[in-house]
Design a protein around this motif. Structure first.
Motif, PDB file in Angstrom:
ATOM      1  N   ASP A  42       0.816  -1.215   0.000  1.00 46.51           N
ATOM      2  CA  ASP A  42       0.000   0.000   0.000  1.00 46.51           C
ATOM      3  C   ASP A  42       0.850   1.265   0.000  1.00 46.51           C
ATOM      4  O   ASP A  42       0.384   2.324  -0.400  1.00 46.51           O
ATOM      5  CB  ASP A  42      -0.906   0.033   1.232  1.00 46.51           C
ATOM      6  CG  ASP A  42      -2.078  -0.921   1.121  1.00 46.51           C
ATOM      7  OD1 ASP A  42      -2.214  -1.569   0.069  1.00 46.51           O
ATOM      8  OD2 ASP A  42      -2.852  -1.020   2.089  1.00 46.51           O
ATOM      9  N   PHE A  43       2.091   1.170   0.480  1.00 45.97           N
ATOM     10  CA  PHE A  43       2.886   2.370   0.718  1.00 45.97           C
ATOM     11  C   PHE A  43       3.590   2.832  -0.549  1.00 45.97           C
ATOM     12  O   PHE A  43       4.333   2.073  -1.180  1.00 45.97           O
ATOM     13  CB  PHE A  43       3.915   2.124   1.825  1.00 45.97           C
ATOM     14  CG  PHE A  43       3.311   1.637   3.114  1.00 45.97           C
ATOM     15  CD1 PHE A  43       2.159   2.211   3.609  1.00 45.97           C
ATOM     16  CD2 PHE A  43       3.890   0.594   3.811  1.00 45.97           C
ATOM     17  CE1 PHE A  43       1.588   1.765   4.790  1.00 45.97           C
ATOM     18  CE2 PHE A  43       3.329   0.134   4.991  1.00 45.97           C
ATOM     19  CZ  PHE A  43       2.172   0.727   5.489  1.00 45.97           C
ATOM     20  N   ILE A  44       3.433   4.107  -0.870  1.00 45.13           N
ATOM     21  CA  ILE A  44       4.063   4.672  -2.061  1.00 45.13           C
ATOM     22  C   ILE A  44       5.588   4.635  -1.934  1.00 45.13           C
ATOM     23  O   ILE A  44       6.292   4.436  -2.930  1.00 45.13           O
ATOM     24  CB  ILE A  44       3.557   6.108  -2.310  1.00 45.13           C
ATOM     25  CG1 ILE A  44       4.030   6.650  -3.652  1.00 45.13           C
ATOM     26  CG2 ILE A  44       3.933   7.041  -1.180  1.00 45.13           C
ATOM     27  CD1 ILE A  44       3.369   6.032  -4.846  1.00 45.13           C
ATOM     28  N   ALA A  45       6.122   4.786  -0.714  1.00 45.81           N
ATOM     29  CA  ALA A  45       7.573   4.731  -0.525  1.00 45.81           C
ATOM     30  C   ALA A  45       8.111   3.335  -0.840  1.00 45.81           C
ATOM     31  O   ALA A  45       9.171   3.183  -1.457  1.00 45.81           O
ATOM     32  CB  ALA A  45       7.948   5.138   0.900  1.00 45.81           C
ATOM     33  N   PHE A  46       7.387   2.310  -0.416  1.00 49.85           N
ATOM     34  CA  PHE A  46       7.798   0.930  -0.703  1.00 49.85           C
ATOM     35  C   PHE A  46       7.732   0.670  -2.201  1.00 49.85           C
ATOM     36  O   PHE A  46       8.660   0.086  -2.785  1.00 49.85           O
ATOM     37  CB  PHE A  46       6.900  -0.046   0.059  1.00 49.85           C
ATOM     38  CG  PHE A  46       7.235  -1.496  -0.171  1.00 49.85           C
ATOM     39  CD1 PHE A  46       8.278  -2.099   0.501  1.00 49.85           C
ATOM     40  CD2 PHE A  46       6.504  -2.259  -1.069  1.00 49.85           C
ATOM     41  CE1 PHE A  46       8.594  -3.439   0.290  1.00 49.85           C
ATOM     42  CE2 PHE A  46       6.803  -3.596  -1.290  1.00 49.85           C
ATOM     43  CZ  PHE A  46       7.851  -4.188  -0.604  1.00 49.85           C
ATOM     44  N   ARG A  47       6.666   1.111  -2.849  1.00 48.74           N
ATOM     45  CA  ARG A  47       6.541   0.896  -4.285  1.00 48.74           C
ATOM     46  C   ARG A  47       7.620   1.642  -5.049  1.00 48.74           C
ATOM     47  O   ARG A  47       8.110   1.162  -6.075  1.00 48.74           O
ATOM     48  CB  ARG A  47       5.142   1.321  -4.765  1.00 48.74           C
ATOM     49  CG  ARG A  47       4.024   0.566  -4.073  1.00 48.74           C
ATOM     50  CD  ARG A  47       2.733   0.542  -4.870  1.00 48.74           C
ATOM     51  NE  ARG A  47       2.234   1.839  -5.247  1.00 48.74           N
ATOM     52  CZ  ARG A  47       1.425   2.580  -4.510  1.00 48.74           C
ATOM     53  NH1 ARG A  47       1.069   2.156  -3.307  1.00 48.74           N
ATOM     54  NH2 ARG A  47       0.965   3.721  -4.955  1.00 48.74           N
ATOM     55  N   ALA A  48       8.008   2.805  -4.528  1.00 49.02           N
ATOM     56  CA  ALA A  48       9.088   3.558  -5.167  1.00 49.02           C
ATOM     57  C   ALA A  48      10.402   2.790  -5.081  1.00 49.02           C
ATOM     58  O   ALA A  48      11.158   2.704  -6.063  1.00 49.02           O
ATOM     59  CB  ALA A  48       9.231   4.929  -4.511  1.00 49.02           C
ATOM     60  N   ALA A  49      10.689   2.216  -3.908  1.00 47.07           N
ATOM     61  CA  ALA A  49      11.931   1.447  -3.743  1.00 47.07           C
ATOM     62  C   ALA A  49      11.924   0.205  -4.627  1.00 47.07           C
ATOM     63  O   ALA A  49      12.946  -0.151  -5.228  1.00 47.07           O
ATOM     64  CB  ALA A  49      12.113   1.066  -2.277  1.00 47.07           C
ATOM     65  N   ILE A  50      10.779  -0.468  -4.719  1.00 45.54           N
ATOM     66  CA  ILE A  50      10.667  -1.648  -5.572  1.00 45.54           C
ATOM     67  C   ILE A  50      10.896  -1.264  -7.037  1.00 45.54           C
ATOM     68  O   ILE A  50      11.601  -1.961  -7.781  1.00 45.54           O
ATOM     69  CB  ILE A  50       9.281  -2.303  -5.403  1.00 45.54           C
ATOM     70  CG1 ILE A  50       9.120  -2.889  -3.998  1.00 45.54           C
ATOM     71  CG2 ILE A  50       9.056  -3.388  -6.452  1.00 45.54           C
ATOM     72  CD1 ILE A  50      10.022  -4.047  -3.677  1.00 45.54           C
ATOM     73  N   THR A  51      10.321  -0.145  -7.449  1.00 47.14           N
ATOM     74  CA  THR A  51      10.503   0.315  -8.827  1.00 47.14           C
ATOM     75  C   THR A  51      11.969   0.604  -9.109  1.00 47.14           C
ATOM     76  O   THR A  51      12.498   0.251 -10.177  1.00 47.14           O
ATOM     77  CB  THR A  51       9.661   1.577  -9.076  1.00 47.14           C
ATOM     78  OG1 THR A  51       8.288   1.293  -8.797  1.00 47.14           O
ATOM     79  CG2 THR A  51       9.783   2.043 -10.521  1.00 47.14           C
ATOM     80  N   LEU A  52      12.660   1.235  -8.166  1.00 47.04           N
ATOM     81  CA  LEU A  52      14.087   1.513  -8.332  1.00 47.04           C
ATOM     82  C   LEU A  52      14.889   0.220  -8.441  1.00 47.04           C
ATOM     83  O   LEU A  52      15.847   0.127  -9.213  1.00 47.04           O
ATOM     84  CB  LEU A  52      14.599   2.355  -7.160  1.00 47.04           C
ATOM     85  CG  LEU A  52      14.161   3.828  -7.143  1.00 47.04           C
ATOM     86  CD1 LEU A  52      14.539   4.480  -5.814  1.00 47.04           C
ATOM     87  CD2 LEU A  52      14.814   4.594  -8.301  1.00 47.04           C
TER      88      LEU A  52
END
Length: 663
Positions: A540-550
């Motif tokens: 759910d967390f945008i920060a987690f999704r950002a890290a996964i995308t990176l």
């Protein structure tokens, strides 16, 4: 300013250190295997989530220490206690929206007559629904006995919840169960008065299965879904023991001393016992808030200090904090005490209380939210290249308003400093026009966004729903100079980013600013919470999704697979609580890199206006909120072992594409 630079290094086992070294290489693995493991990311793109954080529950406890006739004579009503309970609950309405409940215990009731009563509601306006039912009882009596309100004894006999002990609760469905059966208080009945119990609280537990096992209870389907049910069974188990040991005087201190060490979580809990005793207790870390006030007329406790101050019109120093590990115990004869039940541990009071949950009318919380905004001013100035002339500042309603004032003050202090330096640099080269232009410079603020409370995103089809979501907020046209002004908007926190992406950024872009800067008064939310807030799914967390995308972009997918394998190994060994593996998701990237990626994720592909995101730093958070140091959702530094177990389980769920809670 680095956000996480002060965090201690994580000590990893040798095997995992080697895995981390492998992650630094850009070696590729076969796509099918990785995609199977990280299918949660694709699934999340289809989900439509609210960006709001589910609030914590709220508690209200009252023990009347005088006869009802006293309150009738002094305050003009024998319903004084119920009136105050209603106000306490309404003043904490920001804490609970899904349901509410009230329980009461009547003292000195003849055997055979009911003494424990409860009313619950999951109505759209549950508090009003509950107290309207109570009011209907009074009106029905007045039809036949118009002066009954002048006879407290008769009222007590006929009004179901008119008791000397009162317990109120406001609920957010943190477990996704919003039907009325899950509303607090829960009650447990027995033929022996001292073994009757009503319980309600602001908490989550992460060890409910273990609790049922400890007292040899095989939970039913309902009990499995409720941590309050587990807590109630444990406390009731020890109440029965204590009653067997001494039927003359129930030793509540001993009951709580036996029960509290078994609970893994953050909690403030209130209870009523059928013999007329009552209690409120708090966890050893002070994670969940609790305050109390007492005089010779009343003992009261609640989740928020300001609620007690407002309802009883008392000073700040008269409302005391119930300290970690303590319990407020009110006896059936009217005596009360505050006792240390379990040793206090490192204070980890929830920082979200100060950022978001508690009402800003509390003077300390107000000052802290001002400080949160003020501390962001330097980052904002750097981002706009100190160009205040061509920058407009606003906030996203409504909880960010106080932080906005703090941000405004920080920018204004900078502007005044610049003005003084400029004027002094002119020396004798002054004229009225030049001086007037300088002293009339001001920070440009506007009411840019307005939330349309009438809008409901009831359409579920993706295309139609996206269109509806865009219009949850209205914008104020004519406030921005097209392609010249930078628009800076502060929010209290950025959790999932969905509302920003689907609504706010789109709406702000219609004003055609040169640049949009979204400012968060909270740091990046990176980890689940399991102590009362409904933030339990990593994806759910945008920060987690950002890290996964990176990680995907930099060829580090193998890291995720290795972390998943390590979590499963810890789970197999029963050591899932031993360390927070998910910290490794963020370790390869700087805070700024993650913020930059978040900015891209919240920007719809058809929006050409540049978007930037600025977050509060951990250091600035603690400077602003020095007494509430609980920051595990930002840092992953959980106060209890159960927190590590939850975050690792949440990662396993994410990798397996399971949209379920981590506990």
């Amino acid at each position: 300013m680095p956000v996480y630079s002060s965090l201690p290094e994580i000590r990893l086992p040798l095997r995992f250190t080697f895995v981390q070294k492998q992650c630094s290489d850009n070696g590729k693995v076969q796509k099918r295997k990785i995609e199977r493991r990280i299918s949660g990311l694709a699934a999340l793109k289809k989900k439509k989530l609210s960006d709001e954080i589910k609030h914590e529950c709220g508690l209200a406890f009252i023990r009347l220490r005088k006869p009802f006739s006293f309150y009738l004579q002094k305050y003009g009503t024998a319903l004084y206690g119920l009136n105050k309970l209603y106000l306490l609950m309404e003043k904490q309405h920001n804490r609970g929206q899904d349901g509410a409940g009230v329980a009461s215990v009547k003292l000195n009731i003849e055997p055979g007559h009911p003494f424990l009563h409860r009313i619950r509601s999951n109505n759209n306006q549950p508090i009003a629904d509950i107290f309207s039912k109570i009011n209907e009882e009074v009106k029905d009596l007045e039809k036949y006995q118009p002066d009954i309100i002048k006879h407290p004894g008769l009222l007590k006999g006929h009004i179901s919840v008119m008791g000397e002990l009162l317990l109120g609760h406001l609920r957010y469905g943190t477990q996704g169960k919003n039907n009325v059966e899950f509303c607090h208080p829960f009650i447990k009945r027995d033929t022996i008065p001292a073994r009757n119990l009503a319980l309600a609280g602001n908490f989550n537990l992460v060890n409910t299965d273990e609790l049922f096992a400890l007292i040899n209870i095989e939970p039913g389907e309902f009990q499995k879904q409720s941590d309050l049910a587990a807590m109630m069974e444990v406390i009731h188990h020890f109440i029965v023991q204590a009653d067997e040991e001494s039927q003359e005087d129930l030793n509540l201190s001993r009951v709580l001393q036996r029960a509290l060490p078994l609970f893994d979580g953050g909690f403030t809990v209130g209870g009523l016992v059928g013999n007329g005793d009552g209690f409120v207790f708090r966890d050893a870390h002070g994670i969940r808030p609790a305050y109390y006030f007492a005089n010779d007329e009343i003992v009261v406790a609640a989740s928020e200090r300001s609620a007690i101050r407002t309802v009883f019109n008392v000073g700040e120093n008269e409302v005391l904090e119930l300290m970690p590990g303590n319990a407020l115990i009110a006896k059936s004869d009217g005596r009360f005490s505050v006792e240390q039940i379990i040793p206090a541990k490192e204070r980890r009071a929830c920082s979200f209380e100060r950022i978001y949950f508690s009402r800003g009318s509390d003077e300390k919380i107000y000052r802290e939210r001002i400080a949160l905004g003020y501390n962001l001013s330097e980052q904002i100035l750097n981002s706009i290249n100190h160009d205040l002339k061509n920058s407009i500042f606003s906030f996203i309603p409504n909880t960010a308003e106080v932080a906005f004032y703090g941000m405004w003050k920080g920018l204004d202090d900078y502007l005044k400093k610049v003005m003084i330096e400029r004027i002094l640099s002119w020396g004798n080269d002054l004229n009225e026009e030049r001086l007037s232009q300088m002293i009339n410079r001001k920070i440009r603020i506007e009411k840019i966004a307005t939330k349309d409370v009438k809008m409901r995103t009831f359409i579920t089809a993706d295309a139609s729903r996206n269109e509806m979501v865009q219009h949850v907020y209205d914008i104020t046209y004519g406030t921005v100079q097209k392609d010249i002004d930078t628009l800076v908007v502060i929010d209290d926190s950025i959790v999932r980013g969905t509302t920003l992406r689907e609504s706010i950024v789109r709406m702000l872009a219609r004003l055609e600013p040169k640049k949009i800067i979204i400012v968060s008064s909270a740091p990046q939310i990176r980890y689940p919470d399991c102590y009362g807030i409904d933030m339990s799914k990593l994806g759910d967390f945008i920060a987690f999704r950002a890290a996964i995308t990176l990680m995907h972009e930099r060829g580090k997918e193998k890291c995720l697979t290795e972390m998943y394998d390590h979590c499963r190994e810890l789970e197999r060994m029963g050591q899932l609580h031993s360390e927070n593996i998910v910290r490794q998701v963020y370790k390869p990237f700087t805070t700024q890199e993650i913020s930059d990626k978040i900015a891209k994720l919240i920007t719809p592909p058809d929006i050409k206006t540049p978007v930037e995101v600025i977050y509060q730093t951990i250091e600035s958070l603690h400077l602003a909120c020095p007494t509430n140091t609980g920051d595990w959702y930002f840092t992953g530094n959980y106060p209890t072992p159960g927190g590590n177990r939850v975050v690792n389980k949440a990662f396993i769920n994410y990798m397996e594409g399971k949209n379920v809670r981590g506990y």
